[in-house]
Design a protein around this motif. Structure first.
Motif, mmCIF file in Angstrom:
data_model
loop_
_atom_site.group_PDB
_atom_site.id
_atom_site.type_symbol
_atom_site.label_atom_id
_atom_site.label_comp_id
_atom_site.label_asym_id
_atom_site.label_seq_id
_atom_site.Cartn_x
_atom_site.Cartn_y
_atom_site.Cartn_z
ATOM 1 N N VAL A 25 -26.347 -70.840 -56.758
ATOM 2 C CA VAL A 25 -25.326 -71.882 -56.623
ATOM 3 C C VAL A 25 -25.988 -73.238 -56.401
ATOM 4 O O VAL A 25 -25.606 -74.248 -57.000
ATOM 5 N N ILE A 26 -27.017 -73.272 -55.556
ATOM 6 C CA ILE A 26 -27.722 -74.526 -55.282
ATOM 7 C C ILE A 26 -28.434 -75.032 -56.531
ATOM 8 O O ILE A 26 -28.394 -76.225 -56.847
ATOM 9 N N ARG A 27 -29.080 -74.121 -57.277
ATOM 10 C CA ARG A 27 -29.766 -74.536 -58.511
ATOM 11 C C ARG A 27 -28.786 -75.165 -59.497
ATOM 12 O O ARG A 27 -29.086 -76.178 -60.131
ATOM 13 N N ARG A 28 -27.606 -74.548 -59.629
ATOM 14 C CA ARG A 28 -26.604 -75.093 -60.550
ATOM 15 C C ARG A 28 -26.115 -76.461 -60.088
ATOM 16 O O ARG A 28 -25.917 -77.376 -60.901
ATOM 17 N N ALA A 29 -25.924 -76.601 -58.787
ATOM 18 C CA ALA A 29 -25.479 -77.882 -58.243
ATOM 19 C C ALA A 29 -26.536 -78.957 -58.478
ATOM 20 O O ALA A 29 -26.208 -80.101 -58.835
ATOM 21 N N VAL A 30 -27.800 -78.608 -58.285
ATOM 22 C CA VAL A 30 -28.885 -79.569 -58.524
ATOM 23 C C VAL A 30 -28.895 -80.000 -59.981
ATOM 24 O O VAL A 30 -29.055 -81.190 -60.292
ATOM 25 N N ARG A 31 -28.702 -79.053 -60.890
ATOM 26 C CA ARG A 31 -28.675 -79.401 -62.318
ATOM 27 C C ARG A 31 -27.525 -80.367 -62.622
ATOM 28 O O ARG A 31 -27.675 -81.293 -63.433
ATOM 29 N N GLU A 32 -26.382 -80.163 -61.981
ATOM 30 C CA GLU A 32 -25.252 -81.072 -62.188
ATOM 31 C C GLU A 32 -25.591 -82.478 -61.696
ATOM 32 O O GLU A 32 -25.286 -83.482 -62.351
ATOM 33 N N LEU A 33 -26.228 -82.552 -60.533
ATOM 34 C CA LEU A 33 -26.601 -83.850 -59.984
ATOM 35 C C LEU A 33 -27.653 -84.530 -60.850
ATOM 36 O O LEU A 33 -27.616 -85.751 -61.054
ATOM 37 N N GLU A 34 -28.590 -83.750 -61.370
ATOM 38 C CA GLU A 34 -29.607 -84.314 -62.263
ATOM 39 C C GLU A 34 -28.969 -84.901 -63.523
ATOM 40 O O GLU A 34 -29.402 -85.946 -64.020
ATOM 41 N N ALA A 35 -27.942 -84.230 -64.027
ATOM 42 C CA ALA A 35 -27.243 -84.743 -65.207
ATOM 43 C C ALA A 35 -26.525 -86.061 -64.891
ATOM 44 O O ALA A 35 -26.536 -86.990 -65.699
ATOM 45 N N VAL A 45 -23.268 -89.087 -57.992
ATOM 46 C CA VAL A 45 -24.341 -88.256 -57.425
ATOM 47 C C VAL A 45 -24.181 -88.159 -55.918
ATOM 48 O O VAL A 45 -24.271 -87.072 -55.332
ATOM 49 N N VAL A 46 -23.944 -89.300 -55.278
ATOM 50 C CA VAL A 46 -23.818 -89.315 -53.813
ATOM 51 C C VAL A 46 -22.604 -88.506 -53.372
ATOM 52 O O VAL A 46 -22.696 -87.645 -52.484
ATOM 53 N N SER A 47 -21.447 -88.758 -53.974
ATOM 54 C CA SER A 47 -20.235 -88.058 -53.531
ATOM 55 C C SER A 47 -20.306 -86.573 -53.845
ATOM 56 O O SER A 47 -19.947 -85.724 -53.009
ATOM 57 N N ALA A 48 -20.780 -86.212 -55.050
ATOM 58 C CA ALA A 48 -20.868 -84.797 -55.403
ATOM 59 C C ALA A 48 -21.940 -84.097 -54.569
ATOM 60 O O ALA A 48 -21.745 -82.950 -54.152
ATOM 61 N N GLY A 49 -23.054 -84.769 -54.319
ATOM 62 C CA GLY A 49 -24.113 -84.166 -53.512
ATOM 63 C C GLY A 49 -23.653 -83.866 -52.099
ATOM 64 O O GLY A 49 -23.934 -82.789 -51.553
ATOM 65 N N GLU A 50 -22.914 -84.801 -51.512
ATOM 66 C CA GLU A 50 -22.376 -84.559 -50.174
ATOM 67 C C GLU A 50 -21.368 -83.421 -50.194
ATOM 68 O O GLU A 50 -21.339 -82.568 -49.286
#
Length: 203
Positions: A25-35, A45-50
């Motif tokens: 789940v974390i890997r997928r979230a990181v990929r979304e933030l990288e995109a 990035v900030v709002s989704a990361g939080e």
């Protein structure tokens, strides 16, 4: 039947274990933030990361993407606090260490920058930029031995003197009797001797 049993056992032993659900789940979230980073949508990035960290758990790689977005937004104080959070979660996070070192460097805090760059170099010894920054700090301190050691590591991992041909600091060091001799020696070994004249010549 025996051979079938052996083959089945071997197949079972060779099968990879299922991925850890939370880690995936974390890997997928990181990929979304990288995109989002790549698209330049830094607010997202900030709002989704939080949001991801509240929904899953605090994770260094997620926190790093938020810190990077704050840095790219030109908010160094907020970025510094975010990088602090990343490093609390993972003291060996090379990217966060390097980025925070750059912020310390911009503030003129060479001692704090050196601590972070050394930690980044320990985690990623194959990245020339960290060794280059450590060489730069050694040059400022006029520590010729450390200057040469770090610069040699930078050269071994991809740094080229051509990137600093127009840098006034490095041009001044080229004319320095101590640091200049180190630079000339390394240029002869790792680059073209014409770089020496470029660095010594007029800007």
């Amino acid at each position: 039947m025996l051979m079938v049993g052996i083959l089945m056992a071997a197949s079972s032993a060779a099968a990879p274990p299922p991925p850890d659900y939370r880690a995936e789940v974390i890997r997928r979230a990181v990929r979304e933030l990288e995109a989002l980073q790549a698209a330049g949508d830094l607010d997202a990035v900030v709002s989704a990361g939080e949001r991801f960290q509240r929904a899953v758990e605090p994770a260094a790689d997620l926190a790093y993407e938020v810190a990077l977005a704050e840095n790219r937004r030109g908010r160094p104080t907020a970025a510094m606090a975010r990088y602090d959070s990343v490093i609390q979660l993972d003291p060996a996070h090379a990217a966060a260490r390097y980025d925070r070192g750059e912020l310390h460097l911009a503030r003129g805090d060479d001692a704090a920058a050196q601590v972070d760059f050394q930690a980044a170099a320990a985690a990623r010894p194959d990245h020339w930029a960290v060794h280059f920054r450590l060489a730069q700090l050694s040059g400022r301190a006029r520590d010729a031995r450390s200057f040469e050691a770090h610069l040699t590591e930078a050269l071994r991992h991809g740094f080229t003197f051509r990137t600093i041909r127009d840098d006034p600091t490095w041009r001044a060091w080229m004319r320095d009797p101590v640091l200049g001799s180190v630079l000339a020696r390394l240029i002869v070994v790792y680059d073209d001797e014409s770089v020496i004249e470029d660095l010594r010549g007029p800007p």
